[in-house]
Write a protein that holds these residues in place. Structure first.
Motif, PDB file in Angstrom:
ATOM      1  N   GLU A   1       0.785  -1.283  -0.009  1.00  0.00           N
ATOM      2  CA  GLU A   1       0.055   0.110   0.047  1.00  0.00           C
ATOM      3  C   GLU A   1       0.899   1.201   0.075  1.00  0.00           C
ATOM      4  O   GLU A   1       0.600   2.150  -0.895  1.00  0.00           O
ATOM      5  CB  GLU A   1      -1.002  -0.089   1.335  1.00  0.00           C
ATOM      6  CG  GLU A   1      -1.948   1.092   1.318  1.00  0.00           C
ATOM      7  CD  GLU A   1      -2.624   1.214   2.444  1.00  0.00           C
ATOM      8  OE1 GLU A   1      -3.280   2.227   2.604  1.00  0.00           O
ATOM      9  OE2 GLU A   1      -2.718   0.415   3.153  1.00  0.00           O
TER      10      GLU A   1
ATOM     11  N   ARG B   1       3.940   1.385  -1.098  1.00  0.00           N
ATOM     12  CA  ARG B   1       4.691   1.608  -2.329  1.00  0.00           C
ATOM     13  C   ARG B   1       3.642   2.120  -3.280  1.00  0.00           C
ATOM     14  O   ARG B   1       4.075   3.151  -4.363  1.00  0.00           O
ATOM     15  CB  ARG B   1       5.168   0.210  -2.902  1.00  0.00           C
ATOM     16  CG  ARG B   1       6.411  -0.479  -2.256  1.00  0.00           C
ATOM     17  CD  ARG B   1       7.551   0.327  -2.603  1.00  0.00           C
ATOM     18  NE  ARG B   1       8.003   0.251  -4.263  1.00  0.00           N
ATOM     19  CZ  ARG B   1       8.926  -0.537  -4.610  1.00  0.00           C
ATOM     20  NH1 ARG B   1       9.582  -1.284  -3.775  1.00  0.00           N
ATOM     21  NH2 ARG B   1       9.214  -0.156  -5.854  1.00  0.00           N
ATOM     22  N   ASN B   2       2.188   1.755  -3.407  1.00  0.00           N
ATOM     23  CA  ASN B   2       1.460   2.176  -4.464  1.00  0.00           C
ATOM     24  C   ASN B   2       0.936   3.901  -3.953  1.00  0.00           C
ATOM     25  O   ASN B   2       0.728   4.652  -4.983  1.00  0.00           O
ATOM     26  CB  ASN B   2       0.262   1.355  -4.093  1.00  0.00           C
ATOM     27  CG  ASN B   2       0.415   0.214  -5.054  1.00  0.00           C
ATOM     28  OD1 ASN B   2       1.236   0.023  -5.905  1.00  0.00           O
ATOM     29  ND2 ASN B   2      -0.380  -0.799  -4.549  1.00  0.00           N
ATOM     30  N   ASN B   3       1.496   4.256  -2.891  1.00  0.00           N
ATOM     31  CA  ASN B   3       0.957   5.787  -2.686  1.00  0.00           C
ATOM     32  C   ASN B   3       2.333   6.560  -2.292  1.00  0.00           C
ATOM     33  O   ASN B   3       2.403   7.502  -2.308  1.00  0.00           O
ATOM     34  CB  ASN B   3       0.238   5.681  -1.121  1.00  0.00           C
ATOM     35  CG  ASN B   3      -1.046   5.336  -1.261  1.00  0.00           C
ATOM     36  OD1 ASN B   3      -1.873   5.520  -2.411  1.00  0.00           O
ATOM     37  ND2 ASN B   3      -1.437   4.295  -0.189  1.00  0.00           N
ATOM     38  N   TYR B   4       3.538   5.745  -2.794  1.00  0.00           N
ATOM     39  CA  TYR B   4       4.765   6.482  -2.712  1.00  0.00           C
ATOM     40  C   TYR B   4       5.233   7.175  -1.657  1.00  0.00           C
ATOM     41  O   TYR B   4       5.660   8.112  -1.515  1.00  0.00           O
ATOM     42  CB  TYR B   4       4.917   7.526  -3.982  1.00  0.00           C
ATOM     43  CG  TYR B   4       4.298   7.029  -4.957  1.00  0.00           C
ATOM     44  CD1 TYR B   4       4.734   5.638  -6.130  1.00  0.00           C
ATOM     45  CD2 TYR B   4       2.915   7.573  -5.663  1.00  0.00           C
ATOM     46  CE1 TYR B   4       4.188   5.456  -7.129  1.00  0.00           C
ATOM     47  CE2 TYR B   4       2.516   6.848  -6.866  1.00  0.00           C
ATOM     48  CZ  TYR B   4       3.056   5.964  -7.542  1.00  0.00           C
ATOM     49  OH  TYR B   4       2.126   5.391  -8.504  1.00  0.00           O
TER      50      TYR B   4
ATOM     51  N   ASP C   1       3.799   6.480 -12.696  1.00  0.00           N
ATOM     52  CA  ASP C   1       2.666   5.652 -12.197  1.00  0.00           C
ATOM     53  C   ASP C   1       2.685   4.327 -11.724  1.00  0.00           C
ATOM     54  O   ASP C   1       1.738   3.428 -12.254  1.00  0.00           O
ATOM     55  CB  ASP C   1       1.418   6.196 -13.144  1.00  0.00           C
ATOM     56  CG  ASP C   1       1.134   7.600 -13.524  1.00  0.00           C
ATOM     57  OD1 ASP C   1       1.586   8.398 -12.365  1.00  0.00           O
ATOM     58  OD2 ASP C   1       1.111   7.869 -14.644  1.00  0.00           O
ATOM     59  N   SER C   2       3.717   3.999 -11.255  1.00  0.00           N
ATOM     60  CA  SER C   2       3.960   2.458 -11.096  1.00  0.00           C
ATOM     61  C   SER C   2       3.039   1.826  -9.943  1.00  0.00           C
ATOM     62  O   SER C   2       2.890   2.337  -9.040  1.00  0.00           O
ATOM     63  CB  SER C   2       5.453   2.288 -10.618  1.00  0.00           C
ATOM     64  OG  SER C   2       5.633   0.883 -10.140  1.00  0.00           O
ATOM     65  N   LYS C   3       2.445   0.815 -10.212  1.00  0.00           N
ATOM     66  CA  LYS C   3       1.577   0.342  -9.140  1.00  0.00           C
ATOM     67  C   LYS C   3       1.743  -1.344  -8.915  1.00  0.00           C
ATOM     68  O   LYS C   3       2.260  -2.185  -9.966  1.00  0.00           O
ATOM     69  CB  LYS C   3       0.197   0.449  -9.789  1.00  0.00           C
ATOM     70  CG  LYS C   3      -0.367   1.760  -9.616  1.00  0.00           C
ATOM     71  CD  LYS C   3      -0.420   2.309  -8.486  1.00  0.00           C
ATOM     72  CE  LYS C   3      -0.864   3.931  -8.225  1.00  0.00           C
ATOM     73  NZ  LYS C   3      -0.537   4.554  -7.233  1.00  0.00           N
TER      74      LYS C   3
ATOM     75  N   LYS D   1      -0.441  -4.698  -8.004  1.00  0.00           N
ATOM     76  CA  LYS D   1      -1.529  -5.301  -7.563  1.00  0.00           C
ATOM     77  C   LYS D   1      -1.179  -6.632  -6.750  1.00  0.00           C
ATOM     78  O   LYS D   1      -0.484  -7.549  -7.302  1.00  0.00           O
ATOM     79  CB  LYS D   1      -2.269  -5.719  -8.700  1.00  0.00           C
ATOM     80  CG  LYS D   1      -3.558  -6.206  -8.640  1.00  0.00           C
ATOM     81  CD  LYS D   1      -4.641  -6.489  -9.986  1.00  0.00           C
ATOM     82  CE  LYS D   1      -5.601  -7.493  -9.758  1.00  0.00           C
ATOM     83  NZ  LYS D   1      -6.303  -8.100 -10.849  1.00  0.00           N
TER      84      LYS D   1
ATOM     85  N   GLU E   1       2.569 -10.725  -7.306  1.00  0.00           N
ATOM     86  CA  GLU E   1       2.373  -9.361  -7.546  1.00  0.00           C
ATOM     87  C   GLU E   1       2.301  -9.106  -9.043  1.00  0.00           C
ATOM     88  O   GLU E   1       3.251  -9.685  -9.702  1.00  0.00           O
ATOM     89  CB  GLU E   1       3.272  -8.358  -6.807  1.00  0.00           C
ATOM     90  CG  GLU E   1       3.298  -8.733  -5.290  1.00  0.00           C
ATOM     91  CD  GLU E   1       4.267  -8.181  -4.517  1.00  0.00           C
ATOM     92  OE1 GLU E   1       5.000  -7.214  -5.108  1.00  0.00           O
ATOM     93  OE2 GLU E   1       4.569  -8.593  -3.453  1.00  0.00           O
TER      94      GLU E   1
ATOM     95  N   ASN F   1       3.013  -6.292 -11.775  1.00  0.00           N
ATOM     96  CA  ASN F   1       3.300  -4.793 -11.549  1.00  0.00           C
ATOM     97  C   ASN F   1       2.904  -3.957 -12.942  1.00  0.00           C
ATOM     98  O   ASN F   1       2.997  -4.713 -14.069  1.00  0.00           O
ATOM     99  CB  ASN F   1       4.942  -4.883 -11.726  1.00  0.00           C
ATOM    100  CG  ASN F   1       5.443  -5.230 -10.518  1.00  0.00           C
ATOM    101  OD1 ASN F   1       5.322  -4.844  -9.343  1.00  0.00           O
ATOM    102  ND2 ASN F   1       5.972  -6.792 -10.390  1.00  0.00           N
TER     103      ASN F   1
ATOM    104  N   ASN G   1       2.518   0.068 -15.005  1.00  0.00           N
ATOM    105  CA  ASN G   1       3.092   1.509 -15.003  1.00  0.00           C
ATOM    106  C   ASN G   1       2.874   2.247 -16.167  1.00  0.00           C
ATOM    107  O   ASN G   1       2.311   1.347 -17.144  1.00  0.00           O
ATOM    108  CB  ASN G   1       4.663   1.593 -14.763  1.00  0.00           C
ATOM    109  CG  ASN G   1       5.413   0.932 -15.589  1.00  0.00           C
ATOM    110  OD1 ASN G   1       5.478   1.060 -16.719  1.00  0.00           O
ATOM    111  ND2 ASN G   1       6.628   0.163 -14.972  1.00  0.00           N
TER     112      ASN G   1
END
Length: 192
Positions: free
Chosen positions: A32, A34-37, A78-80, A82, A97, A99, A101
Motif C-alpha cells: 500500500e 509503495r502504491n502511494n509512494y 505511475d508504477s503500481k 496489484k 504481484e 506490476n 506502470n
C-alpha cells in the motif's frame, strides 16, 4: 506436567500464528505504501539492510537509498503493484504481484507478474526474492520488442530521456518521451 506441556504448546501456536499475521500485515502495508509512494512509511517497514534480489542473484534494490530513488522514479511513471495472492509460512510471506506502470500503457506492453518471497528480521522486511512465473520469458520478449520500437522512435526524433540514475528526473523525462511517442502513434492512427 501434562497441563504445563499443553499450555506451552498453546502459547507457541498463538505466538507463531500472530507472527504470521503480523508479517502478512507488514507486507500488505508495504505494498500500500509503495502504491502511494509513501517513503516515510516504507522506511518504517523495512530493515536497514533491506534488499530486493532476483532469483538469479541479480540485485534489483541494493539498499534503502536505492529503494527511495526507485520509488520516486515509480511515482513519476505511475508504477503500481496489484497483490494477487498472499500466503505465510514460518518467517516468509509469499505473494503473487502484478506490476504495471505508464510505460506499459504507453507502449502496449504486457503486465508482469512475479512470485515474491519476503523474509523478515526483527519485525521488518529484510529482503524480497523475486521469481518470474510461467510465461515470463514470452512476456519479456514481447515487452522488449515494444521497448525497441520506442527506442527507435526516440532515435529517429532525437528524443533523449536518459539519466545516470533511476530517480524522479529520469521518470519525468521518460514519461515526457513516452507521451510524445503516444501522441505520434495516435496521430498516425487518426490519419489512417
Amino acid at each position: 506436567m501434562h497441563t504445563l506441556f499443553n499450555t506451552l504448546f498453546f502459547v507457541l501456536i498463538i505466538t507463531f500464528y500472530s507472527v504470521n499475521i503480523n508479517n502478512k500485515t507488514i507486507v500488505e502495508s508495504y505494498i500500500e505504501a509503495r502504491n502511494n509512494y509513501d517513503i516515510s512509511k516504507i522506511v518504517t517497514l523495512v530493515d536497514s539492510a533491506y534488499q530486493e534480489i532476483y532469483y538469479d542473484g541479480t540485485l534489483e534494490i541494493k539498499d534503502i537509498a536505492h529503494l527511495k530513488q526507485t520509488i520516486l522514479f515509480g511515482k513519476e511513471i505511475d508504477s503500481k503493484i496489484k497483490l494477487v495472492s498472499l500466503t505465510s509460512k514460518n518467517n516468509t510471506v509469499t505473494t503473487l504481484e502484478e506490476n504495471s506502470n505508464y510505460i506499459d500503457s504507453a507502449l502496449g506492453r504486457k503486465l508482469r507478474t512475479f512470485k515474491i518471497s519476503y523474509t523478515f528480521k526483527n519485525g521488518k522486511i529484510l529482503k524480497q526474492k523475486i521469481e518470474p512465473i510461467k510465461g515470463h520469458k514470452a512476456i519479456v520478449k514481447f515487452n522488449d520488442a515494444c521497448w525497441d520500437t520506442f527506442l527507435k522512435f526516440c532515435k529517429k526524433h532525437d528524443i533523449n530521456y536518459q539519466s545516470d540514475t533511476m530517480d524522479s528526473d529520469l521518470g519525468r523525462s521518460l514519461k515526457k518521451a513516452l507521451g510524445r511517442y503516444v501522441d505520434a502513434k495516435n496521430t498516425i492512427q487518426s490519419n489512417e
